[in-house]
Design a protein around this motif. Structure first.
Motif: not given
Length: 143
Positions: A93-108
């Motif tokens: 949730t929150g910042d931790e969730r969005m950081q995980a999503l951002e990391a995956e977005a960068a990988r893709l």
């Protein structure tokens, strides 16, 4: 009993899109049939014209639906009515969730995807997600 399903993408370059989605979903490109070292060997033995060898591809993973890619003459015209949600941050949730999503977005993005937009968390109804486009413009959500 649940039915076995396959997800199919119409596309212009099945091999390239299969390679992207195999990386995105932690799948593998489907290996050639037993008894063949390569798909070229199998297709040649099956009598498939060489002009059709790159018209299809598939990716697989144990216990998951097969994803099939087929070449079609027309390009994508409008927004997808169906898309895949790639669940990369379950339980976060929150910042931790969005950081995980951002990391995956960068990988893709490094694999050829592009970012469409980001939706911020607004509990209790919205936990946040990032909408991306695969290399051929098909929508997917990082959730």
């Amino acid at each position: 009993m649940a039915k076995d399903i396959q997800i199919t993408f119409d596309c212009s370059d099945p091999a390239a899109l299969a390679a992207f989605w195999a990386e995105a979903l932690d799948y593998e490109v489907q290996p050639p049939p037993q008894g063949f070292d390569t798909w070229d060997d199998a297709l040649r033995a099956f009598g498939v014209p060489e002009s059709e060898w790159s018209s299809r591809s598939a990716i697989v993973a144990d216990g998951a639906p097969r994803v099939f890619f087929q070449r079609v003459p027309e390009g994508k015209q409008v927004k997808n009515c169906v898309h895949l949600d790639v669940r990369v941050a379950p339980g976060l949730t929150g910042d931790e969730r969005m950081q995980a999503l951002e990391a995956e977005a960068a990988r893709l993005e490094a694999l050829g995807a592009t970012r469409a937009y980001r939706v911020e968390p607004r509990p209790p109804m919205e936990h946040g997600f990032i909408t991306m486009l695969d290399p051929e413009g098909n929508e997917l959500c990082l959730d």
